[in-house]
Design a protein around this motif. Structure first.
Motif, PDB file in Angstrom:
ATOM      1  N   LEU A 139      33.582  42.601  28.753  1.00 32.39           N
ATOM      2  CA  LEU A 139      34.578  43.510  28.929  1.00 32.39           C
ATOM      3  C   LEU A 139      35.494  43.016  30.092  1.00 32.39           C
ATOM      4  N   ASN A 140      36.837  43.155  29.999  1.00 31.26           N
ATOM      5  CA  ASN A 140      37.779  42.677  30.827  1.00 31.26           C
ATOM      6  C   ASN A 140      38.798  43.512  31.262  1.00 31.26           C
ATOM      7  N   TYR A 141      38.862  43.587  32.856  1.00 29.31           N
ATOM      8  CA  TYR A 141      40.005  44.406  33.349  1.00 29.31           C
ATOM      9  C   TYR A 141      40.263  43.942  34.705  1.00 29.31           C
TER      10      TYR A 141
ATOM     11  N   TRP B 113      43.017  23.168  38.088  1.00 28.47           N
ATOM     12  CA  TRP B 113      41.778  22.709  39.136  1.00 28.47           C
ATOM     13  C   TRP B 113      40.505  22.871  38.274  1.00 28.47           C
ATOM     14  N   ARG B 114      40.682  23.610  37.273  1.00 27.20           N
ATOM     15  CA  ARG B 114      39.413  24.458  36.719  1.00 27.20           C
ATOM     16  C   ARG B 114      38.181  24.887  37.568  1.00 27.20           C
ATOM     17  N   LEU B 115      38.497  25.745  38.043  1.00 30.45           N
ATOM     18  CA  LEU B 115      37.690  26.422  39.012  1.00 30.45           C
ATOM     19  C   LEU B 115      37.446  27.978  39.098  1.00 30.45           C
TER      20      LEU B 115
ATOM     21  N   GLY C  70      41.115  41.326  22.840  1.00 29.32           N
ATOM     22  CA  GLY C  70      40.551  40.629  23.844  1.00 29.32           C
ATOM     23  C   GLY C  70      40.798  39.355  23.945  1.00 29.32           C
ATOM     24  N   TYR C  71      40.431  38.633  25.125  1.00 34.94           N
ATOM     25  CA  TYR C  71      40.595  37.338  25.287  1.00 34.94           C
ATOM     26  C   TYR C  71      39.825  36.514  24.140  1.00 34.94           C
ATOM     27  N   PRO C  72      40.665  35.774  23.218  1.00 38.75           N
ATOM     28  CA  PRO C  72      40.009  34.961  22.393  1.00 38.75           C
ATOM     29  C   PRO C  72      39.010  34.138  22.332  1.00 38.75           C
TER      30      PRO C  72
ATOM     31  N   HIS D 268      34.924  35.629  38.094  1.00 39.67           N
ATOM     32  CA  HIS D 268      36.342  35.437  38.786  1.00 39.67           C
ATOM     33  C   HIS D 268      37.046  34.080  38.653  1.00 39.67           C
ATOM     34  N   SER D 269      38.301  34.032  38.649  1.00 39.72           N
ATOM     35  CA  SER D 269      39.078  32.718  38.407  1.00 39.72           C
ATOM     36  C   SER D 269      39.741  32.421  39.601  1.00 39.72           C
ATOM     37  N   PHE D 270      39.817  31.170  40.071  1.00 39.23           N
ATOM     38  CA  PHE D 270      40.857  30.521  40.997  1.00 39.23           C
ATOM     39  C   PHE D 270      42.070  30.562  40.378  1.00 39.23           C
ATOM     40  N   SER D 271      42.253  30.225  39.036  1.00 39.85           N
ATOM     41  CA  SER D 271      43.423  29.945  38.316  1.00 39.85           C
ATOM     42  C   SER D 271      44.684  30.859  38.634  1.00 39.85           C
ATOM     43  N   LYS D 272      44.309  32.350  38.505  1.00 35.87           N
ATOM     44  CA  LYS D 272      45.487  33.132  38.586  1.00 35.87           C
ATOM     45  C   LYS D 272      45.560  33.436  40.030  1.00 35.87           C
ATOM     46  N   THR D 273      44.689  33.750  40.726  1.00 34.58           N
ATOM     47  CA  THR D 273      44.651  34.428  42.045  1.00 34.58           C
ATOM     48  C   THR D 273      45.695  33.163  43.066  1.00 34.58           C
TER      49      THR D 273
ATOM     50  N   GLY E 132      36.222  26.560  35.959  1.00 30.68           N
ATOM     51  CA  GLY E 132      37.230  27.661  35.265  1.00 30.68           C
ATOM     52  C   GLY E 132      36.280  28.804  35.010  1.00 30.68           C
ATOM     53  N   SER E 133      36.591  30.116  34.812  1.00 26.52           N
ATOM     54  CA  SER E 133      35.956  31.291  34.643  1.00 26.52           C
ATOM     55  C   SER E 133      35.600  30.950  32.889  1.00 26.52           C
ATOM     56  N   LYS E 134      36.619  30.328  32.080  1.00 29.69           N
ATOM     57  CA  LYS E 134      36.249  30.127  30.619  1.00 29.69           C
ATOM     58  C   LYS E 134      35.100  29.389  30.538  1.00 29.69           C
ATOM     59  N   GLU E 135      34.787  28.330  31.307  1.00 30.10           N
ATOM     60  CA  GLU E 135      33.700  27.714  31.294  1.00 30.10           C
ATOM     61  C   GLU E 135      32.001  28.516  31.087  1.00 30.10           C
TER      62      GLU E 135
ATOM     63  N   ASN F 263      43.097  43.736  32.384  1.00 27.05           N
ATOM     64  CA  ASN F 263      42.934  43.634  30.949  1.00 27.05           C
ATOM     65  C   ASN F 263      43.985  42.545  30.468  1.00 27.05           C
ATOM     66  N   ASN F 264      43.589  41.194  29.619  1.00 22.68           N
ATOM     67  CA  ASN F 264      44.403  40.336  28.927  1.00 22.68           C
ATOM     68  C   ASN F 264      43.932  41.104  27.419  1.00 22.68           C
ATOM     69  N   PRO F 265      45.093  41.370  26.580  1.00 25.88           N
ATOM     70  CA  PRO F 265      46.370  41.284  26.847  1.00 25.88           C
ATOM     71  C   PRO F 265      47.075  42.290  27.230  1.00 25.88           C
TER      72      PRO F 265
ATOM     73  N   PHE G  35      31.353  41.069  32.603  1.00 28.28           N
ATOM     74  CA  PHE G  35      32.618  41.565  33.246  1.00 28.28           C
ATOM     75  C   PHE G  35      33.490  40.477  33.492  1.00 28.28           C
ATOM     76  N   ASP G  36      34.697  40.204  32.852  1.00 33.55           N
ATOM     77  CA  ASP G  36      35.635  39.174  33.409  1.00 33.55           C
ATOM     78  C   ASP G  36      36.786  39.765  34.328  1.00 33.55           C
ATOM     79  N   ASN G  37      36.547  39.451  35.528  1.00 26.76           N
ATOM     80  CA  ASN G  37      37.586  40.127  36.482  1.00 26.76           C
ATOM     81  C   ASN G  37      38.596  38.970  36.886  1.00 26.76           C
ATOM     82  N   ALA G  38      38.906  38.143  35.766  1.00 27.41           N
ATOM     83  CA  ALA G  38      39.816  36.922  36.199  1.00 27.41           C
ATOM     84  C   ALA G  38      40.936  37.347  36.889  1.00 27.41           C
ATOM     85  N   TYR G  39      41.616  38.600  36.713  1.00 26.53           N
ATOM     86  CA  TYR G  39      42.815  39.146  37.256  1.00 26.53           C
ATOM     87  C   TYR G  39      42.509  40.038  38.231  1.00 26.53           C
ATOM     88  N   SER G  40      41.450  40.162  38.956  1.00 25.83           N
ATOM     89  CA  SER G  40      41.309  41.264  39.928  1.00 25.83           C
ATOM     90  C   SER G  40      42.201  41.115  41.215  1.00 25.83           C
TER      91      SER G  40
HETATM   92  N1  PMP Z   1      39.471  35.555  31.178  1.00 26.68           N
HETATM   93  C1  PMP Z   1      40.591  36.016  30.800  1.00 26.68           C
HETATM   94  C2  PMP Z   1      40.889  37.366  30.315  1.00 26.68           C
HETATM   95  C3  PMP Z   1      41.859  34.948  30.745  1.00 26.68           C
HETATM   96  O1  PMP Z   1      43.082  35.459  30.436  1.00 26.68           O
HETATM   97  C4  PMP Z   1      41.768  33.814  31.133  1.00 26.68           C
HETATM   98  C5  PMP Z   1      42.821  32.780  31.090  1.00 26.68           C
HETATM   99  N2  PMP Z   1      43.813  32.926  30.111  1.00 26.68           N
HETATM  100  C6  PMP Z   1      40.220  33.253  31.554  1.00 26.68           C
HETATM  101  C7  PMP Z   1      39.323  34.186  31.523  1.00 26.68           C
HETATM  102  C8  PMP Z   1      40.150  31.825  32.008  1.00 26.68           C
HETATM  103  O2  PMP Z   1      40.568  31.468  33.204  1.00 26.68           O
HETATM  104  P1  PMP Z   1      40.030  30.162  33.933  1.00 26.68           P
HETATM  105  O3  PMP Z   1      39.158  29.506  32.886  1.00 26.68           O
HETATM  106  O4  PMP Z   1      41.316  29.327  34.237  1.00 26.68           O
HETATM  107  O5  PMP Z   1      39.346  30.470  35.043  1.00 26.68           O
END
Ligand code: PMP
Length: 404
Positions: A182-184, A256-258, A140-142, A245-250, A115-118, A186-188, A214-219
């Motif tokens: 930095l994240n775009y 799966w935590r990837l 920003g993302y907590p 990058h995150s597989f979660s959102k896309t 997961g990208s969070k890891e 952007n959450n929230p 650079f957190d591109n989880a929502y690219s």
């Molecule tokens: N970055 C941002 C901005 C998020 O909002 C989230 C999940 N809500 C993540 C990262 C983490 O996603 P994941 O660990 O599932 O890849």
């Protein structure tokens, strides 16, 4: 004795409490919110949960097929590696090229993450020393904050400016951080980013000597306009930055935590070195399925299976924005992500969220969960179906009392 028997929770005199670093971190906001909703639900009240951004649409079929095929391959259930399977790292490198026109070396510039969070949260520990500081966008993302504090690092918040599409002013960044997030998209706030903003970030990182994460989880979750950029498209970015990058959102596979990190080889190397002390890699069948997901891309535009998912999120987002505006609410129109950021007048976001939960049975995230600059906002997540959105709008509109 059963697991639910209170006697199974024994007092442990040797337990001396949590570590000072853990105690210093505010509780992760979403657990508390869900507990509030649970409490209401137990009283028999109907609660609509719009707090968590937990993608609800099923994963694309080719990924599930790949998972099914790989799960009975010989040797597939052995340990993987902390850096990730070579086949997935190669698929990631190809995807970065297909999607963004960026070349990365799968051996040194790519790491698979649980997961990208890891990876985002491991980074401060891999790079910085106690007493140094981490710059975190407000709002920003907590998870960025917890990551810094758990490593005994100082947190410096820097403002995202609502008047500048929630982009930062680096000249106002306090201190000399070792790392900035930095994240775009952007959450929230749901805002997307212009390349000029990324260029400024790279310039700031270079001139002030910090690593840029650079957190591109929502690219892949954007609603119209140009596809979201990669930091690595900016000249000089690879010298100062890594992208997550995150597989979660896309692909709709949050459980799966990837995820993956790409970019500066020294930073990726540090991350993998830390990870090798802690994890032994993601499950190989999941990595194989992830390869299939990335291979669906034939160019920079989203393949049909992803386009359908994004179209559904866009319909929900449009409906929610339109419905809230019709009720006289002020909404920041999102360019992407799974969120709608609503400004509340006359009281704090926390008071508004509490009121809406108690009176209407709608669970929202107070903007303060993302920093003090979110105090006058609430965040809606659009990972709920259109009928649920309609129901929420109806409740808000007619002053529905919870339990009706
Ligand atoms: N970055 C941002 C901005 C998020 O909002 C989230 C999940 N809500 C993540 C990262 C983490 O996603 P994941 O660990 O599932 O890849």
């Amino acid at each position: 004795m059963t697991i639910s028997d209170p006697r199974s929770v024994v007092a442990t005199p040797s337990f001396r409490g949590v570590s000072a670093d853990l105690a210093s971190v505010p509780p992760y906001p979403f657990a508390g919110l869900e507990a509030q909703a649970e409490a209401l639900a137990r009283q028999g009240r109907s609660v609509l949960r719009f707090a968590l951004g937990d993608p609800d649409l099923p994963p694309p079929t080719p990924m599930l097929d790949a998972l099914r095929e790989s799960v009975s391959s010989p040797g597939i259930h052995a340990y993987s590696t902390s850096r990730g399977e070579p086949s997935l790292r190669e698929a990631i490198a190809s995807w970065m090229h297909t999607r963004f026109g960026v070349t990365v070396d799968p051996e040194h510039e790519v790491a698979v993450l649980l997961g990208s969070k890891e990876g985002l949260t491991a980074l401060p520990r891999a790079l910085l020393n106690r007493g140094e500081s981490v710059a975190v966008p407000d709002p920003g993302y907590p998870a960025y904050i917890g990551a810094a504090m758990l490593s005994g690092l100082r947190v410096e918040r820097f403002a995202l400016d609502p008047a500048a599409a929630w982009s930062p002013d680096w000249s106002a960044l306090p201190g000399r951080p070792g790392l900035a997030y930095l994240n775009y998209p952007n959450n929230p706030t749901g805002q997307t980013v212009e390349r000029a903003v990324l260029r400024e970030a790279v310039d700031a990182a270079r001139s002030r000597g910090f690593t840029l994460a650079f957190d591109n989880a929502y690219s892949e979750i954007t609603f119209g306009g140009a596809p979201a950029p990669s930091l690595l498209q900016i000249p000089g970015a690879r010298e100062v930055g890594v992208e997550f990058h995150s597989f979660s959102k896309t692909f709709g596979v949050p459980g799966w935590r990837l995820g993956f990190a790409v970019g500066n080889a020294d930073v990726i190397g540090a991350l993998v070195r830390l990870k090798s002390q802690i994890d032994s890699g993601a499950a190989t069948p999941l990595q194989r399925a992830a390869v299939r997901g990335l291979q669906m891309y034939r160019g920079p535009m989203r393949p049909a299976a992803i386009e359908e998912r994004v179209a559904e999120y866009r319909r929900r987002s449009d409906r929610l924005v339109q419905g809230l505006e019709a009720l006289g609410e002020q909404v920041v129109r999102p360019g992407g992500t799974l969120y709608v950021w609503q400004r509340v007048g006359g009281r704090s976001g926390a008071q508004y969220a509490d009121d809406v939960l108690q009176r209407h049975g709608i669970l929202l995230t107070p903007g303060s969960a993302f920093g003090s600059r979110g105090a006058n906002y609430v965040r809606w997540s659009i990972t709920r179906t259109e009928p649920e959105i309609e129901l929420a709008l109806t409740r808000l509109g007619n002053g529905h009392a919870v339990g009706n």
